[in-house]
Design an enzyme around this catalytic site. Structure first.
Site, mmCIF file in Angstrom:
data_model
loop_
_atom_site.group_PDB
_atom_site.id
_atom_site.type_symbol
_atom_site.label_atom_id
_atom_site.label_comp_id
_atom_site.label_asym_id
_atom_site.label_seq_id
_atom_site.Cartn_x
_atom_site.Cartn_y
_atom_site.Cartn_z
ATOM 1 N N HIS A 45 37.636 9.231 13.401
ATOM 2 C CA HIS A 45 36.781 8.337 13.188
ATOM 3 C C HIS A 45 36.870 6.895 14.255
ATOM 4 C CE1 HIS A 45 35.548 5.240 10.004
ATOM 5 N NE2 HIS A 45 34.354 5.411 10.451
ATOM 6 N N TRP B 38 27.278 6.425 -1.280
ATOM 7 C CA TRP B 38 26.645 5.790 0.019
ATOM 8 C C TRP B 38 27.341 6.531 1.203
ATOM 9 C CZ3 TRP B 38 28.926 3.129 4.002
ATOM 10 C CH2 TRP B 38 27.935 2.709 4.971
ATOM 11 N N HIS C 234 27.238 12.016 5.452
ATOM 12 C CA HIS C 234 27.703 10.555 4.753
ATOM 13 C C HIS C 234 27.835 10.874 3.418
ATOM 14 C CE1 HIS C 234 28.727 6.431 4.752
ATOM 15 N NE2 HIS C 234 29.171 6.703 6.021
ATOM 16 N N HIS D 162 26.632 6.845 19.037
ATOM 17 C CA HIS D 162 25.715 6.981 17.851
ATOM 18 C C HIS D 162 24.436 6.720 18.416
ATOM 19 C CE1 HIS D 162 28.422 6.112 14.231
ATOM 20 N NE2 HIS D 162 29.040 6.999 14.918
ATOM 21 N N GLU E 219 37.142 10.830 7.531
ATOM 22 C CA GLU E 219 37.379 9.489 7.753
ATOM 23 C C GLU E 219 37.827 8.637 6.627
ATOM 24 O OE1 GLU E 219 33.249 8.733 9.112
ATOM 25 O OE2 GLU E 219 33.195 7.229 7.422
ATOM 26 N N ARG F 229 25.983 11.443 18.466
ATOM 27 C CA ARG F 229 25.455 11.612 16.838
ATOM 28 C C ARG F 229 24.002 11.007 16.842
ATOM 29 N NH1 ARG F 229 27.782 8.250 11.826
ATOM 30 N NH2 ARG F 229 25.955 6.858 12.150
ATOM 31 N N ARG G 265 38.906 14.157 10.499
ATOM 32 C CA ARG G 265 38.407 12.857 11.032
ATOM 33 C C ARG G 265 39.260 11.534 10.747
ATOM 34 N NH1 ARG G 265 34.621 10.767 13.123
ATOM 35 N NH2 ARG G 265 33.474 9.733 11.835
ATOM 36 N N ASN H 123 37.139 -1.676 5.927
ATOM 37 C CA ASN H 123 35.765 -2.283 5.968
ATOM 38 C C ASN H 123 35.527 -2.604 4.383
ATOM 39 O OD1 ASN H 123 33.606 -3.391 6.654
ATOM 40 N ND2 ASN H 123 32.703 -1.480 7.497
ATOM 41 N N GLU I 145 35.254 9.428 17.936
ATOM 42 C CA GLU I 145 34.181 8.703 17.722
ATOM 43 C C GLU I 145 34.297 7.304 18.567
ATOM 44 O OE1 GLU I 145 33.051 8.078 13.865
ATOM 45 O OE2 GLU I 145 31.552 6.781 14.220
ATOM 46 N N GLU J 10 29.155 16.251 9.564
ATOM 47 C CA GLU J 10 30.216 15.506 9.052
ATOM 48 C C GLU J 10 29.771 15.187 7.895
ATOM 49 O OE1 GLU J 10 30.678 12.022 11.549
ATOM 50 O OE2 GLU J 10 31.657 10.765 9.923
ATOM 51 N N ASP K 179 34.109 -0.699 12.714
ATOM 52 C CA ASP K 179 35.087 -1.474 11.778
ATOM 53 C C ASP K 179 36.332 -1.090 11.899
ATOM 54 O OD1 ASP K 179 33.049 0.584 10.306
ATOM 55 O OD2 ASP K 179 35.136 0.935 9.326
ATOM 56 N N TYR L 208 20.973 5.733 5.789
ATOM 57 C CA TYR L 208 22.472 5.423 6.107
ATOM 58 C C TYR L 208 22.250 5.579 7.770
ATOM 59 C CZ TYR L 208 26.575 6.494 8.820
ATOM 60 O OH TYR L 208 27.524 6.425 9.880
ATOM 61 N N ASP M 216 26.051 12.937 10.959
ATOM 62 C CA ASP M 216 26.809 12.568 9.663
ATOM 63 C C ASP M 216 26.044 12.730 8.277
ATOM 64 O OD1 ASP M 216 29.021 9.610 9.461
ATOM 65 O OD2 ASP M 216 28.554 11.416 7.910
HETATM 66 C C1 CS2 Z 1 30.192 6.443 9.508
HETATM 67 C C2 CS2 Z 1 30.773 5.018 9.521
HETATM 68 O O1 CS2 Z 1 31.192 6.229 11.763
HETATM 69 C C3 CS2 Z 1 30.901 7.033 10.867
HETATM 70 O O2 CS2 Z 1 31.215 8.265 10.985
HETATM 71 O O3 CS2 Z 1 30.811 7.208 8.641
HETATM 72 O O4 CS2 Z 1 29.764 4.286 9.943
HETATM 73 C C4 CS2 Z 1 31.012 4.452 8.074
HETATM 74 O O5 CS2 Z 1 30.003 4.478 7.413
HETATM 75 C C5 CS2 Z 1 31.811 3.317 8.303
HETATM 76 O O6 CS2 Z 1 32.975 3.264 9.242
HETATM 77 C C6 CS2 Z 1 32.232 2.520 6.824
HETATM 78 O O7 CS2 Z 1 33.024 1.580 7.119
HETATM 79 MG MG MG Z 2 31.117 9.317 9.020
#
Ligand code: CS2
Ligand code: MG
Length: 403
Positions: free
Chosen positions: A313, A403, A213, A123, A263, A148, A284, A38, A340, A237, A317, A160, A211
């Site tokens: 993960h 991020w 993040h 999600h 991930e 989630r 992940r 991504n 996921e 996570e 994407d 996020y 998450d």
């Molecule tokens: C996230 C994703 O799915 C997840 O756990 O961390 O949305 C992640 O931000 C994206 O895959 C990044 O491209």
């Molecule tokens: Mg994640």
């Protein structure tokens, strides 16, 4: 033996960018692999075109391990997300070919099924706690056994995980990075409120995940994990940016909330300490960013020694090719945890016809020979690449954060 006669990448953007590798053989059988990273799609596309595909022509497609070793050891500048995503795409495509030649769904070549189906999580997100919990209730109504939850943090623009389009979250939203905000203190107050409301509304029979993040320091993560213990999360996570695997020792000392990470990992070396010291509960890493099925099976085997389970993960994407490969992997390993599943849009699904299915909170890769997924190249050609990359995040004082 099927000899590789040609290979090419297909870059398409049915709502978001995907890179797919297609490998063809003299047996008239081809295989596909996801090569999507991504925000860095063209880097992997170029790596494959310039440094990988020329080396594949004429090789025996059945020699998956030898080709993996050739591409890993032969890279010299080994590991890293671009290199390992390129290797992953080749690996997925070769497993696809091998299983098609055998006339079997891939999981049968990986040792057969260890379970009847693959539990997935969706999600739920919202601008408020109530909206997020209502979204989660909708997932439960759709049969999900795990959800989630991500909610906007008051006063923090662009939190996020909170998307305009509730069912599909795509963070790569601009040709140049969108600047988003982050503030830890209001987040640390909001997250426990979210899960208190969620348990009140949803009860205890649904798995709840969250998450972070990469946003906290280890001691902040220990604090959050402790504050979330009453709500029995399935996992917390990416509590911290995980370059410092040893940092998880500090988190582990303070909380029994299960931890998931990985991930962004692209090799077993990124998680060896975390697994061997049992600093995490779920790994992940994915088929598309961690070197393919061949390497991810090594990670899962190491994790199994230490009672660490997988939690691959599966954001939007990662293309349907990766989702198909992941489901074959998930079905076949003994220490599967959860998968996921963010669901792709109908536009994306049309470009990638597939055999996998969802029912009652579980998924199955299907019985089609190979991965059970393909790419409709004519349809793919109707969606040209559109530059898009992931956001960045800044703290209230303007300094960069994760991020
Ligand atoms: C996230 C994703 O799915 C997840 O756990 O961390 O949305 C992640 O931000 C994206 O895959 C990044 O491209
Ligand atoms: Mg994640």
């Amino acid at each position: 033996m099927p000899v590789i006669t040609a290979a090419r990448t297909i870059v398409t953007c049915p709502g978001r960018n995907f890179v797919t590798l297609k490998i063809e053989t003299d047996a008239g059988i081809s295989g596909v692999g996801d090569a999507t990273l991504n925000g860095r799609e063209l880097a992997v596309d170029a790596y494959l075109a310039e440094h990988v595909i020329p080396c594949l022509i004429g090789r025996d497609a059945h020699r998956i391990e030898d080709i993996w070793q050739y591409l890993y050891r032969g890279a010299y500048w080994r590991r890293g997300p671009v290199t390992m995503t390129a290797i992953a795409a080749v690996d997925m495509a070769l497993w696809d070919i091998k299983a098609k030649v055998a006339g079997l769904p891939l999981y049968q070549l990986l040792g057969g099924a260890c379970r009847e189906g693959v539990m997935v999580y969706g999600h739920a997100n919202g601008e408020t706690v109530d909206e997020t919990v209502a979204q989660a209730a909708d997932y439960v109504a759709r049969g999900y056994k795990a959800v989630r939850l991500q909610t906007a943090v008051p006063g923090v623009k662009g939190t996020y995980g909170v998307s305009k389009d509730k069912m599909f979250y795509e963070p790569a939203d601009a040709a140049l990075p969108t600047e988003t905000q982050w503030a830890t203190e209001p987040y640390l107050r909001t997250a426990p409120q979210l899960f208190d409301a969620a348990r009140e509304a949803l009860g205890w029979d649904v798995h709840l995940l969250h998450d972070v993040h990469h946003r906290l320091t280890p001691i902040e993560a220990g604090r959050l994990g402790k504050d979330l213990e009453p709500y029995r999360l399935f996992w917390m996570e990416d509590a911290v940016a995980a370059e410092n695997q040893a940092g998880f020792r500090l988190i582990r000392q303070h909380t029994t909330t299960p931890l998931a990470v990985g991930e962004v990992f692209n090799s077993i070396w990124d998680c060896k300490t975390l697994i061997e010291e049992q600093l995490i509960d779920y790994i992940r890493a994915t088929v598309v960013h961690a070197g393919g099925i061949t390497h991810l099976r090594r990670i899962a085997a190491l994790a199994d020694l230490y009672k660490v389970r997988t939690g691959c993960h599966g954001a939007t994407d990662l293309s349907p090719v990766a989702m198909a490969a992941a489901l074959h992997f998930d079905l076949s390993i003994p220490n599967f945890g959860i998968q996921e599943y963010m669901r792709h849009t109908p536009e994306t699904d049309a470009v990638f016809p597939h055999a996998y299915s969802f029912a009652d909170g579980m998924m199955h890769p299907g019985e089609a020979p190979g991965l059970g997924v393909d790419i409709d190249e004519d349809l793919a050609a109707q969606h040209p690449y559109s530059p898009a990359c992931l956001p960045v995040a800044r703290l209230p004082d303007g300094s960069m954060t994760d991020w």
